[in-house]
Write a protein that holds these residues in place. Structure first.
Motif, PDB file in Angstrom:
ATOM      1  N   SER A   8      16.323  88.637 -36.048  1.00  0.00           N
ATOM      2  CA  SER A   8      15.385  89.015 -37.095  1.00  0.00           C
ATOM      3  C   SER A   8      14.788  90.363 -36.692  1.00  0.00           C
ATOM      4  CB  SER A   8      14.299  87.941 -37.259  1.00  0.00           C
ATOM      5  OG  SER A   8      13.443  88.261 -38.337  1.00  0.00           O
ATOM      6  N   VAL A   9      13.907  90.880 -37.505  1.00  0.00           N
ATOM      7  CA  VAL A   9      13.260  92.167 -37.198  1.00  0.00           C
ATOM      8  C   VAL A   9      11.776  92.025 -37.479  1.00  0.00           C
ATOM      9  CG1 VAL A   9      13.136  94.636 -37.695  1.00  0.00           C
ATOM     10  CG2 VAL A   9      15.339  93.457 -37.794  1.00  0.00           C
ATOM     11  N   GLY A  10      10.957  92.462 -36.510  1.00  0.00           N
ATOM     12  CA  GLY A  10       9.509  92.453 -36.680  1.00  0.00           C
ATOM     13  C   GLY A  10       8.985  93.853 -36.921  1.00  0.00           C
ATOM     14  N   LEU A  11       7.772  93.934 -37.402  1.00  0.00           N
ATOM     15  CA  LEU A  11       7.127  95.220 -37.676  1.00  0.00           C
ATOM     16  C   LEU A  11       5.757  95.265 -37.023  1.00  0.00           C
ATOM     17  CD1 LEU A  11       7.832  95.829 -41.484  1.00  0.00           C
ATOM     18  CD2 LEU A  11       8.703  97.202 -39.592  1.00  0.00           C
ATOM     19  N   ILE A  12       5.466  96.379 -36.365  1.00  0.00           N
ATOM     20  CA  ILE A  12       4.104  96.706 -35.947  1.00  0.00           C
ATOM     21  C   ILE A  12       3.775  98.025 -36.641  1.00  0.00           C
ATOM     22  CG2 ILE A  12       2.559  97.271 -34.043  1.00  0.00           C
ATOM     23  CD1 ILE A  12       4.216  95.572 -32.227  1.00  0.00           C
ATOM     24  N   GLY A  13       3.038  97.929 -37.724  1.00  0.00           N
ATOM     25  CA  GLY A  13       2.862  99.095 -38.577  1.00  0.00           C
ATOM     26  C   GLY A  13       4.193  99.396 -39.248  1.00  0.00           C
ATOM     27  N   ILE A 105      21.479  90.036 -38.920  1.00  0.00           N
ATOM     28  CA  ILE A 105      20.019  89.974 -39.078  1.00  0.00           C
ATOM     29  C   ILE A 105      19.704  89.113 -40.292  1.00  0.00           C
ATOM     30  CG2 ILE A 105      17.956  91.332 -39.617  1.00  0.00           C
ATOM     31  CD1 ILE A 105      19.194  93.615 -38.000  1.00  0.00           C
ATOM     32  N   VAL A 106      18.790  88.173 -40.109  1.00  0.00           N
ATOM     33  CA  VAL A 106      18.426  87.240 -41.174  1.00  0.00           C
ATOM     34  C   VAL A 106      16.939  87.382 -41.456  1.00  0.00           C
ATOM     35  CG1 VAL A 106      18.402  84.832 -41.907  1.00  0.00           C
ATOM     36  CG2 VAL A 106      20.212  85.648 -40.375  1.00  0.00           C
ATOM     37  N   LEU A 107      16.605  87.620 -42.722  1.00  0.00           N
ATOM     38  CA  LEU A 107      15.211  87.853 -43.110  1.00  0.00           C
ATOM     39  C   LEU A 107      14.884  87.069 -44.368  1.00  0.00           C
ATOM     40  CD1 LEU A 107      15.301  91.725 -42.730  1.00  0.00           C
ATOM     41  CD2 LEU A 107      14.055  90.203 -41.201  1.00  0.00           C
ATOM     42  N   LEU A 123      12.397  97.924 -46.271  1.00  0.00           N
ATOM     43  CA  LEU A 123      13.025  99.243 -46.121  1.00  0.00           C
ATOM     44  C   LEU A 123      12.933  99.773 -44.686  1.00  0.00           C
ATOM     45  CD1 LEU A 123      14.577 101.150 -47.982  1.00  0.00           C
ATOM     46  CD2 LEU A 123      12.475 102.444 -48.291  1.00  0.00           C
ATOM     47  N   PRO A 124      11.736  99.815 -44.045  1.00  0.00           N
ATOM     48  CA  PRO A 124      11.718 100.264 -42.644  1.00  0.00           C
ATOM     49  C   PRO A 124      12.506  99.348 -41.718  1.00  0.00           C
ATOM     50  CG  PRO A 124       9.560  99.410 -43.321  1.00  0.00           C
ATOM     51  CD  PRO A 124      10.378  99.562 -44.557  1.00  0.00           C
ATOM     52  N   ILE A 125      12.580  98.052 -42.046  1.00  0.00           N
ATOM     53  CA  ILE A 125      13.384  97.129 -41.250  1.00  0.00           C
ATOM     54  C   ILE A 125      14.855  97.523 -41.305  1.00  0.00           C
ATOM     55  CG2 ILE A 125      14.284  94.769 -41.241  1.00  0.00           C
ATOM     56  CD1 ILE A 125      11.453  93.813 -41.906  1.00  0.00           C
ATOM     57  N   MET A 126      15.351  97.822 -42.508  1.00  0.00           N
ATOM     58  CA  MET A 126      16.762  98.152 -42.660  1.00  0.00           C
ATOM     59  C   MET A 126      17.103  99.499 -42.047  1.00  0.00           C
ATOM     60  SD  MET A 126      17.971  96.600 -46.297  1.00  0.00           S
ATOM     61  CE  MET A 126      19.629  97.026 -45.805  1.00  0.00           C
ATOM     62  N   LEU A 127      16.184 100.440 -42.135  1.00  0.00           N
ATOM     63  CA  LEU A 127      16.419 101.740 -41.492  1.00  0.00           C
ATOM     64  C   LEU A 127      16.552 101.574 -39.981  1.00  0.00           C
ATOM     65  CD1 LEU A 127      13.916 103.972 -43.516  1.00  0.00           C
ATOM     66  CD2 LEU A 127      16.410 104.061 -43.611  1.00  0.00           C
ATOM     67  N   HIS A 128      15.722 100.702 -39.408  1.00  0.00           N
ATOM     68  CA  HIS A 128      15.819 100.434 -37.967  1.00  0.00           C
ATOM     69  C   HIS A 128      17.127  99.724 -37.641  1.00  0.00           C
ATOM     70  CE1 HIS A 128      14.530  99.462 -33.889  1.00  0.00           C
ATOM     71  NE2 HIS A 128      14.884  98.207 -34.114  1.00  0.00           N
ATOM     72  N   ALA A 129      17.517  98.762 -38.473  1.00  0.00           N
ATOM     73  CA  ALA A 129      18.761  98.037 -38.232  1.00  0.00           C
ATOM     74  C   ALA A 129      19.963  98.977 -38.274  1.00  0.00           C
ATOM     75  CB  ALA A 129      18.921  96.926 -39.270  1.00  0.00           C
ATOM     76  N   ARG A 130      19.938  99.913 -39.215  1.00  0.00           N
ATOM     77  CA  ARG A 130      21.045 100.869 -39.309  1.00  0.00           C
ATOM     78  C   ARG A 130      21.103 101.766 -38.081  1.00  0.00           C
ATOM     79  NH1 ARG A 130      21.405 105.023 -44.318  1.00  0.00           N
ATOM     80  NH2 ARG A 130      19.622 105.920 -43.201  1.00  0.00           N
ATOM     81  N   GLU A 131      19.944 102.229 -37.612  1.00  0.00           N
ATOM     82  CA  GLU A 131      19.907 103.061 -36.407  1.00  0.00           C
ATOM     83  C   GLU A 131      20.429 102.290 -35.197  1.00  0.00           C
ATOM     84  OE1 GLU A 131      15.927 104.358 -35.941  1.00  0.00           O
ATOM     85  OE2 GLU A 131      15.938 105.646 -37.718  1.00  0.00           O
ATOM     86  N   ARG A 132      20.135 100.998 -35.163  1.00  0.00           N
ATOM     87  CA  ARG A 132      20.566 100.157 -34.044  1.00  0.00           C
ATOM     88  C   ARG A 132      22.047  99.844 -34.120  1.00  0.00           C
ATOM     89  NH1 ARG A 132      21.396  94.769 -33.204  1.00  0.00           N
ATOM     90  NH2 ARG A 132      20.791  93.903 -31.170  1.00  0.00           N
TER      91      ARG A 132
END
Length: 511
Positions: A8-13, A105-107, A123-132
């Protein structure tokens, strides 16, 4: 030992981080626990996930179920991890294959009936996933439009936990809800809607000087304040500024869209090149401006105005504390929010536009004969706009009342499109000039560069204004930045003495 794992993906800000979700089914009395610094809403996922899985025909293990979310030292928050928790438990129990969720990744948030609800911040989650390099992602069906904005990603939208089981080769027994936000199809009503374009400058009667000042502000990225009596058109002018600003580039569009995704407003706007426009009410609290809330602070109005306009109508009516909080973001371009559970940074690179009446009753203009305010009331009214705040406002103009209505045969003023073309040209000239320094507009130019590249005769005019106490040292730099913007609008490579005169005039009109 049965362990199921997914991502999964978490967000801090706006900062995203990968979360590995592992479920362990072990012998013992029936108990379901989630560890790894979950917040309250995430701890409550135990009941949501258990009910949702059972609603999909899955027989919940009558043993001990432990879900760990790593990295364990980073706080996890929100309900967007629900579906990943459910997937890890299903994997650990053998309901779906262990290899099916590898590097996936499951959200999603789950409802008690198993339906999958949309989440904020995709959107910021997916941008991070793509970079990763994680290209496969499972999202709520209602988030599918937003997810497909990011190219190069294998996106799957699901409406029910049962669909996830079937997708991974398992067997499920479930029924999609007939209605409700969890299971209904995405129709045209749910598609992303581009917000209405701002009004046109040609609709504003008169006020040619104010329009010119707004053009200068848009071309150079300058802050501005307008003072004038009620009904002069200050709010109408301010609301049309995005229409004459330079369109956002691709990076800025993604930044703005990421903020709107986190705030849950992206479906109203989509990804657009129109700069954002935020106009909080004068009763807005400090937290609503800079950001706040329990746990990790949520974005405020100044972050939602990133890359665009923060408009404070009736600026002296804002509390002094709220106005003072703008000082640091105006200089740094970001806001740092520290809470007991952690700190986060939000971008806050905005242009400040303020409008104010000349006094509490609004009629201390010209001879002031209509004004009913006492001198102390007038002084107290503007005292909230302290010197440090006004010193950060490059352009300070007076907007007089309109004296006559235009006749049908009289031509309308310039349309926003024409003004915008000049602004874009001026912005392009500044960007080319400042490319080695990483600045995009004159408002970002350093004092050192201004002193070294402005002619000696032009600098001498600024020195005279300093000696006469017309300008502070910060104001002197801002006057020179205005002069460079005026030169760019006129197509000149450097400011003339006339440009400097006008720059000083725009700085000192209220003094």
């Amino acid at each position: 030992m049965a362990i199921g794992s997914t991502l999964s993906v978490g967000l801090i800000g706006l900062k995203a981080f990968i979360v590995q979700v592992q479920a362990f089914i072990s012998p013992g009395l029936p108990y379901f626990s989630i560890i790894g610094l979950p917040d309250t809403s995430l701890s409550e996922a135990r009941e949501r996930v258990k009910s949702a899985c059972q609603a999909s025909g899955f027989s919940w293990p009558q043993t001990r179920v432990t879900v760990n979310m790593s990295p364990a030292a980073v706080p996890k928050r929100g309900s967007s991890h629900d579906l990943a928790i459910a997937a890890s438990v299903l994997c650990a129990s053998g309901a779906i294959g262990a290899s099916c969720l590898e590097d996936t990744i499951v959200l999603g948030e789950v409802n008690l009936d198993g339906s999958v609800l949309p989440i904020h911040g995709l959107l910021p989650i997916m941008l991070h996933a793509r970079e990763r390099g994680s290209n496969k992602i499972i999202v709520p069906y209602r988030n599918l439009d937003e997810a497909q904005m990011i190219e190069g990603m294998d996106v799957i939208g699901i409406r029910h936990v049962g669909e996830l089981i079937e997708l991974m080769g398992g067997n499920a027994v479930y029924r999609l809800p007939d209605s409700g936000i969890g299971g209904e199809d995405v129709s045209d009503d749910h598609a992303l809607v581009i917000a209405d374009r701002p009004g046109d400058m040609s609709e504003v009667l008169g006020q040619e000087h104010a329009k010119w000042a707004l053009q200068v502000a848009a071309a150079g990225g300058h802050n501005l304040i307008m003072t004038g009596p009620p009904g002069a058109g200050k709010t109408m002018l301010a609301s049309r500024i995005p229409g004459i600003m330079s369109p956002l580039d691709e990076q800025a569009q993604l930044e703005v869209a990421s903020i709107r995704s986190l705030c849950g407003t992206l479906p109203h706007y989509g990804i657009t090149d129109v700069p954002p426009f935020e106009a909080p009410h004068h009763t807005a609290s400090t937290a609503s401006l800079v950001g706040g809330g329990s746990g990790i602070a949520a974005p405020g109005a100044i972050t939602r105005a990133h890359r665009g306009i923060l408009f404070l109508d009736e600026a002296p009516e804002f509390s002094s504390r709220a106005l003072q909080t703008l000082r640091e973001p105006l200089e740094s371009g970001y806001v740092s929010l520290t809470r007991s559970k952690g700190s986060t940074y939000y971008p806050a690179d905005f242009q400040l536009i303020m409008a104010a009446n000349p006094c509490p009753c609004g009629y201390y203009y010209g001879t002031g004969e209509r004004c009913t305010c006492k001198e102390k009331e007038r002084m107290r009214y503007f005292s909230r706009l302290s010197g440090p705040i006004l010193d950060r406002v490059d352009i300070q103009i007076t907007v007089p009342p309109v004296s006559r209505i235009a006749q049908q045969h009289e031509s309308a003023g310039e349309p926003s499109q024409t003004i915008r073309a000049r602004v874009v040209q001026a912005r392009h000239a500044a960007a080319e000039r400042f490319k080695p320094f990483g600045w995009s507009c004159n408002a970002q130019a350093s004092g050192k560069w201004l002193h070294a590249n402005t002619s000696l005769r032009a600098v001498e005019l600024v020195n005279r204004a300093l000696a006469n106490h017309q300008l502070t040292l910060r104001g002197a730099d801002r006057a020179m930045r205005l002069a460079w913007t005026l030169a760019d609008l006129a197509g000149r490579t450097s400011p003339t003495e006339q440009d400097v005169h006008q720059g000083i005039g725009l700085r000192t009109r209220m003094s």
